[in-house]
Design a protein around this motif. Structure first.
Motif, PDB file in Angstrom:
ATOM      1  N   GLU A  54     -78.419 -69.816  44.703  1.00 17.70           N
ATOM      2  CA  GLU A  54     -78.773 -70.968  44.591  1.00 17.70           C
ATOM      3  C   GLU A  54     -78.311 -72.249  43.592  1.00 17.70           C
ATOM      4  OE1 GLU A  54     -82.837 -67.342  43.581  1.00 17.70           O
ATOM      5  OE2 GLU A  54     -82.014 -68.891  42.054  1.00 17.70           O
ATOM      6  N   TRP A  55     -77.562 -71.889  42.546  1.00 14.37           N
ATOM      7  CA  TRP A  55     -77.332 -73.240  42.118  1.00 14.37           C
ATOM      8  C   TRP A  55     -76.196 -73.877  42.892  1.00 14.37           C
ATOM      9  CZ3 TRP A  55     -78.836 -76.604  38.813  1.00 14.37           C
ATOM     10  CH2 TRP A  55     -77.808 -77.268  37.760  1.00 14.37           C
ATOM     11  N   GLN A  56     -75.710 -73.341  44.059  1.00 11.83           N
ATOM     12  CA  GLN A  56     -74.211 -74.068  44.336  1.00 11.83           C
ATOM     13  C   GLN A  56     -75.332 -74.580  45.980  1.00 11.83           C
ATOM     14  OE1 GLN A  56     -71.708 -70.590  45.974  1.00 11.83           O
ATOM     15  NE2 GLN A  56     -70.863 -72.002  46.973  1.00 11.83           N
ATOM     16  N   ASP A  57     -76.232 -74.105  46.041  1.00 15.10           N
ATOM     17  CA  ASP A  57     -76.871 -74.186  47.830  1.00 15.10           C
ATOM     18  C   ASP A  57     -77.355 -76.072  46.358  1.00 15.10           C
ATOM     19  OD1 ASP A  57     -76.153 -72.741  49.031  1.00 15.10           O
ATOM     20  OD2 ASP A  57     -78.847 -71.800  49.101  1.00 15.10           O
ATOM     21  N   ILE A  58     -78.401 -75.769  45.737  1.00 14.40           N
ATOM     22  CA  ILE A  58     -78.564 -76.905  45.089  1.00 14.40           C
ATOM     23  C   ILE A  58     -77.237 -78.402  44.485  1.00 14.40           C
ATOM     24  CG2 ILE A  58     -79.465 -78.230  42.697  1.00 14.40           C
ATOM     25  CD1 ILE A  58     -81.497 -76.688  44.234  1.00 14.40           C
ATOM     26  N   SER A  59     -76.271 -77.817  44.085  1.00 15.78           N
ATOM     27  CA  SER A  59     -75.116 -78.239  43.997  1.00 15.78           C
ATOM     28  C   SER A  59     -74.614 -79.341  44.749  1.00 15.78           C
ATOM     29  CB  SER A  59     -74.163 -77.656  43.363  1.00 15.78           C
ATOM     30  OG  SER A  59     -74.433 -77.345  42.557  1.00 15.78           O
ATOM     31  N   GLU A  60     -74.870 -78.490  46.955  1.00 16.74           N
ATOM     32  CA  GLU A  60     -75.000 -78.924  47.970  1.00 16.74           C
ATOM     33  C   GLU A  60     -75.676 -79.810  47.801  1.00 16.74           C
ATOM     34  OE1 GLU A  60     -71.982 -78.877  48.874  1.00 16.74           O
ATOM     35  OE2 GLU A  60     -70.893 -76.745  48.104  1.00 16.74           O
ATOM     36  N   GLN A  61     -77.136 -79.429  47.667  1.00 15.92           N
ATOM     37  CA  GLN A  61     -77.438 -80.257  48.704  1.00 15.92           C
ATOM     38  C   GLN A  61     -77.938 -81.526  47.765  1.00 15.92           C
ATOM     39  OE1 GLN A  61     -81.120 -77.557  48.532  1.00 15.92           O
ATOM     40  NE2 GLN A  61     -79.977 -76.182  50.698  1.00 15.92           N
ATOM     41  N   GLU A  62     -78.660 -81.082  46.265  1.00 17.75           N
ATOM     42  CA  GLU A  62     -78.082 -83.161  45.939  1.00 17.75           C
ATOM     43  C   GLU A  62     -77.252 -83.089  44.872  1.00 17.75           C
ATOM     44  OE1 GLU A  62     -81.856 -81.576  43.207  1.00 17.75           O
ATOM     45  OE2 GLU A  62     -82.729 -80.982  45.114  1.00 17.75           O
ATOM     46  N   PRO A  63     -76.595 -83.671  45.444  1.00 16.98           N
ATOM     47  CA  PRO A  63     -74.698 -83.609  44.470  1.00 16.98           C
ATOM     48  C   PRO A  63     -75.226 -84.879  43.627  1.00 16.98           C
ATOM     49  CG  PRO A  63     -74.778 -84.751  46.902  1.00 16.98           C
ATOM     50  CD  PRO A  63     -75.853 -84.376  47.061  1.00 16.98           C
ATOM     51  N   HIS A  64     -74.294 -84.318  42.641  1.00 22.90           N
ATOM     52  CA  HIS A  64     -74.474 -85.000  41.076  1.00 22.90           C
ATOM     53  C   HIS A  64     -73.494 -85.174  40.630  1.00 22.90           C
ATOM     54  CE1 HIS A  64     -75.395 -84.948  36.666  1.00 22.90           C
ATOM     55  NE2 HIS A  64     -76.799 -84.714  37.160  1.00 22.90           N
ATOM     56  N   SER A  65     -73.175 -86.492  39.723  1.00 24.81           N
ATOM     57  CA  SER A  65     -71.976 -86.845  39.049  1.00 24.81           C
ATOM     58  C   SER A  65     -72.053 -86.028  38.372  1.00 24.81           C
ATOM     59  CB  SER A  65     -72.155 -88.128  38.238  1.00 24.81           C
ATOM     60  OG  SER A  65     -72.990 -88.057  37.323  1.00 24.81           O
ATOM     61  N   GLU A  66     -72.168 -84.706  38.032  1.00 26.22           N
ATOM     62  CA  GLU A  66     -71.626 -83.879  36.593  1.00 26.22           C
ATOM     63  C   GLU A  66     -71.385 -82.000  37.474  1.00 26.22           C
ATOM     64  OE1 GLU A  66     -74.249 -83.104  33.702  1.00 26.22           O
ATOM     65  OE2 GLU A  66     -73.350 -85.044  31.947  1.00 26.22           O
ATOM     66  N   SER A  67     -70.495 -82.908  38.608  1.00 22.08           N
ATOM     67  CA  SER A  67     -69.877 -81.139  39.764  1.00 22.08           C
ATOM     68  C   SER A  67     -68.658 -81.284  39.746  1.00 22.08           C
ATOM     69  CB  SER A  67     -70.626 -81.065  40.833  1.00 22.08           C
ATOM     70  OG  SER A  67     -72.235 -81.954  40.951  1.00 22.08           O
ATOM     71  N   ILE A  68     -68.039 -80.344  39.879  1.00 22.10           N
ATOM     72  CA  ILE A  68     -66.181 -80.045  40.025  1.00 22.10           C
ATOM     73  C   ILE A  68     -66.454 -79.406  41.711  1.00 22.10           C
ATOM     74  CG2 ILE A  68     -66.143 -79.102  37.488  1.00 22.10           C
ATOM     75  CD1 ILE A  68     -66.124 -76.546  38.795  1.00 22.10           C
TER      76      ILE A  68
END
Ligand SMILES: [Zn+2]
Length: 206
Positions: A54-68
């Motif tokens: 779920e977190w991976q999906d959110i990370s893709e859908q809502e790009p955030h500056s604190e991402s790797i």
């Protein structure tokens, strides 16, 4: 990427109590292993939890500056995680904390017996500190502000006041105490405000 992976993440236990701080690297490992979920403040007073997928999906859908980013996916670095695995709670004595003193005294002034909101209660040294009164279970009680003012720097007998109960160390289980030596992230505030009540008191309490 290495610095973002070393950022601090707040760890909550299954009761949503702040128990630790770990690195983002460790948090992501726990997430991948299914031992933890990410806790996200939805900005409406609620918190939502996400497992790894779920977190991976959110990370893709809502790009955030604190991402790797890896070759195959992008993932946002969590700031708060919730442990799903059982954490053994060491058997300890009841922690000497504000919360536990208020619990012991049931938010009741130990001089006049009135029950108050916590913000209207002080912690009173029965024998005043500057007369050698220690900051201990046996010498600290809840006191309403009028009683506290009346008692001032006197002993109860000097002030003509009586304790409704002799203060003792309680026997019930303690809450977890925390004290992290790292800067707090905004998203930790909610959990650390709760933890304020659970910080062990020392001689610095007034
Ligand atoms: Zn009172």
């Amino acid at each position: 990427m290495s610095s973002i992976l070393n950022q601090h993440v707040l760890v909550l236990n299954r009761l949503w109590q702040a128990v630790n701080v770990c690195t983002a690297r460790r948090a992501l490992t726990l997430l991948v292993q299914g031992h933890a979920q990410v806790v996200l403040d939805r900005q409406d007073g609620s918190f939502q939890t996400y497992n790894f997928n779920e977190w991976q999906d959110i990370s893709e859908q809502e790009p955030h500056s604190e991402s790797i980013r890896t070759i195959s996916f992008r993932i946002r670095v969590p700031r708060v995680i919730l442990l799903l695995v059982y954490e053994h709670m060491p058997k300890k004595e009841v922690k000497f904390t504000r919360h536990n003193i208020f619990e012991r005294d049931k938010n009741t002034c130990q001089y006049c017996g009135s029950t108050c909101d916590r913000q209207d209660l002080n912690l009173d040294h029965v024998i005043p500190r500057d007369r050698g009164g220690p900051t201990t279970w046996e010498n600290i009680v809840c006191s309403c502000i009028p009683c506290n003012t009346k008692k001032a720097n006197c002993t109860p007998s000097e002030a003509g006041m009586h304790l409704i109960r002799k203060p003792k160390r309680p026997k019930w289980r303690p809450f977890i105490q925390i004290n992290f030596g790292v800067p707090y992230h905004d998203s930790w505030k909610h959990f650390l405000d709760l933890a304020y009540w659970n910080v062990e008191l020392g001689e610095s309490v007034s």
